[in-house]
Design an enzyme around this catalytic site. Structure first.
Site, short mmCIF file in Angstrom:
data_model
loop_
_atom_site.label_atom_id
_atom_site.label_comp_id
_atom_site.label_asym_id
_atom_site.label_seq_id
_atom_site.Cartn_x
_atom_site.Cartn_y
_atom_site.Cartn_z
CG ASN A 109 -13.43 -0.31 26.32
OD1 ASN A 109 -13.88 0.81 26.10
ND2 ASN A 109 -12.14 -0.56 26.40
CG HIS A 155 -33.64 -12.87 -21.07
ND1 HIS A 155 -32.28 -12.86 -20.90
CD2 HIS A 155 -34.00 -14.18 -21.16
CE1 HIS A 155 -31.83 -14.12 -20.90
NE2 HIS A 155 -32.86 -14.93 -21.05
CB SER A 276 -46.77 15.33 -11.52
OG SER A 276 -46.20 16.42 -12.21
CE LYS A 282 -45.70 11.66 -14.46
NZ LYS A 282 -44.93 10.57 -15.02
CD GLU A 289 -40.54 6.23 -9.01
OE1 GLU A 289 -40.17 7.36 -8.62
OE2 GLU A 289 -41.26 6.07 -10.01
CE1 TYR A 316 -15.05 1.06 21.90
CE2 TYR A 316 -13.31 2.58 22.57
CZ TYR A 316 -14.59 2.36 22.08
OH TYR A 316 -15.40 3.41 21.78
CD GLN A 321 -18.35 7.67 19.95
OE1 GLN A 321 -18.08 7.43 21.11
NE2 GLN A 321 -18.24 8.87 19.43
CE LYS A 324 -22.36 2.56 20.34
NZ LYS A 324 -20.96 2.48 19.85
#
Ligand code: ARG
Length: 459
Positions: A109, A155, A276, A282, A289, A316, A321, A324
């Site tokens: 612990n 805005h 794309s 594209k 993103e 504990y 656990q 993690k």
């Protein structure tokens, strides 16, 4: 090998073993586990609980385990329950009976509490370095763009003209606060839990402060029950990371907007864009993103751990656990977000002409036209009204204020004169704004100077 076989008469169910194990993820702090064990045995020998000879044998064994893990010779495939059992089992296998003394005066612990703190502290230091790189990149953009005019938005509507240096100055402040938060989280967590045992300390005469000092902690924790129950520092870090990823997401959102065909304020480098599979024309801002998108999983880690912790009685509980994987995922994610943002910014080109042109449209100098009238002794409220009428006239006739004839100005108010053109030019609008923190050349140069000094203090 199990650390707790004595009390049991039957083998653990396989499903239970798989469900319970943590080696598959806590192996990532094997270095910290070994470092903590070495500090522990040094202290045990200093307190005459182990002999110097036993200490040296254990340390040698631990070092050889670390070297074999580093080199890939020793793999985490022996079915141990966790990294603590793994290291101890291999120590005993290597050095025999003496290895069985390593765990004297220690519980898993306090051991896991120590390992996780050591690991997180190292990760915070790495995060700080990465943020430093990002801040340097932001400062470079500021330095190079003190007269790169662009519209500022409220805005998401054009509001007043500003400069790219000023806009990025806002992000400098944002990321410096993120840096500060890491520093203060690190400061608060920097107390060693080792020597707290299962929760009630031990009967051995341990020198906890000695262990703390050799592991670069400020001191040892005060309460042994809290030491093994506390995960606040992870929650603080996760919240620092959540805020940081929110900031990175906001900047990404701006980059995505600026990169659209409608804006074209920036051009992403090919190395940081993707294509794309169907539309040959594209070039997509996928990386921005994804940075924006991944903030979601970082928030998820924070909320998950808060939820896991909220019902736990002291001290504990195995629920802990779960701290993690969530923490590791959030730390790994944010580290890559910062790296990618730095790389994207350093490779991105700003389209100065498009920005200035956009700043000239949209009546971003309307406030300055009103201020001009105020200087000619018109009350601000009246000036606001007059300029409002000018704007309406401009919209109807598809003209910017700068393109009006003096007669058109005078038709709406006699207070206008020839000096109006200079008063509302883009250059004047920006460069006259020299209050502290404003985009004017003097103010932004002061800000850049201060930012540079701040950054120097961090190294
Ligand atoms: N793998 C455990 C964890 O991550 C280590 C501590 C185990 N302690 C215990 N009493 N079962 O929390």
């Amino acid at each position: 090998m199990k650390l707790w076989g004595g009390r049991f008469t039957k083998e653990t169910n396989k499903l239970v073993e798989n469900f319970n194990e943590s080696l598959s993820f806590d192996h990532r702090f094997y270095k910290q586990d070994i470092r903590g064990s070495i500090a522990h045995v040094k202290m045990l020998a200093k307190q005459n609980i182990l002999t110097d000879n036993e200490r040296d044998k254990i340390i040698e064994g631990l070092n050889s385990i670390e070297a074999d893990i580093d080199s890939g010779k020793l793999k985490f495939d022996d079915g141990s329950e966790d990294i603590h059992s793994f290291v101890e089992a291999h120590l005993i296998e290597r050095i025999g009976e003496t290895g069985k003394k390593l765990h004297t005066g220690r519980s898993r612990n306090d051991q896991v509490a120590l390992d996780m703190k050591l690991y997180v502290r190292d990760e915070i230091d790495e995060l700080k370095d990465l943020l430093y790189e990002l801040l340097s990149e932001v400062l470079r953009i500021m330095e190079e763009n003190t007269t790169t005019y662009m519209p500022g938005f409220t805005h998401l509507q054009k509001a007043q003209p500003t400069t790219l240096a000023h806009h990025f100055g806002a992000y400098f402040e944002t990321f410096i606060r993120d840096y500060d938060r890491l520093v203060s989280t690190r400061k608060r967590m920097n107390l060693s839990p080792l020597g707290s045992g299962a929760f009630a300390g031990t009967t051995y005469d341990l020198d906890r402060d000695y262990v703390a000092s050799i592991l670069d902690f400020d001191t040892a924790t005060r309460n042994s029950m809290d030491s093994v129950s506390d995960r606040d520092y992870l929650l603080e870090l996760l919240s620092d990371l959540a805020i940081m990823s929110m900031h990175l997401s906001r900047l990404s959102e701006e980059i995505i907007i600026w990169n659209t065909d409608e804006y074209r304020f920036v051009e992403m480098d090919d190395t940081y864009s993707t294509g794309s599979s169907i539309m040959p024309q594209k070039k997509n801002p996928d990386i921005a993103e994804l940075i924006r998108g991944k903030s979601g999983r970082v928030y998820g880690s924070l909320i998950s751990l808060l939820t896991t912790m909220k019902g736990l009685p002291l001290a504990y509980n195995k629920d802990m656990q779960e701290d993690k994987e969530m923490s590791f995922d959030a730390i790994d994610t944010v580290k890559s977000l910062i790296k990618l943002m730095s790389g994207m910014l350093s490779s991105m080109k700003f389209n100065h002409e498009r920005m200035a042109k956009s700043a000239r449209g949209g009546f971003t100098n309307a406030t300055d036209a009103a201020d001009y009238l105020v200087k000619k002794n018109v009350a601000f409220r009246d000036a606001h009204e007059i300029v409002g009428r000018l704007v309406l006239y401009g919209i109807e006739n598809n003209k910017a204020l700068d393109d009006f004839t003096l007669e058109e100005f005078k038709n709406i108010s006699e207070a206008f004169d020839n000096d109006i053109y200079d008063a509302i030019s883009l250059k004047t609008c920006v460069e006259k704004r020299n209050t502290k923190g404003a985009p004017g050349l003097k103010a932004i140069n002061d800000e850049i100077e201060a930012s540079r000094k701040l950054l120097e203090c961090l190294k």
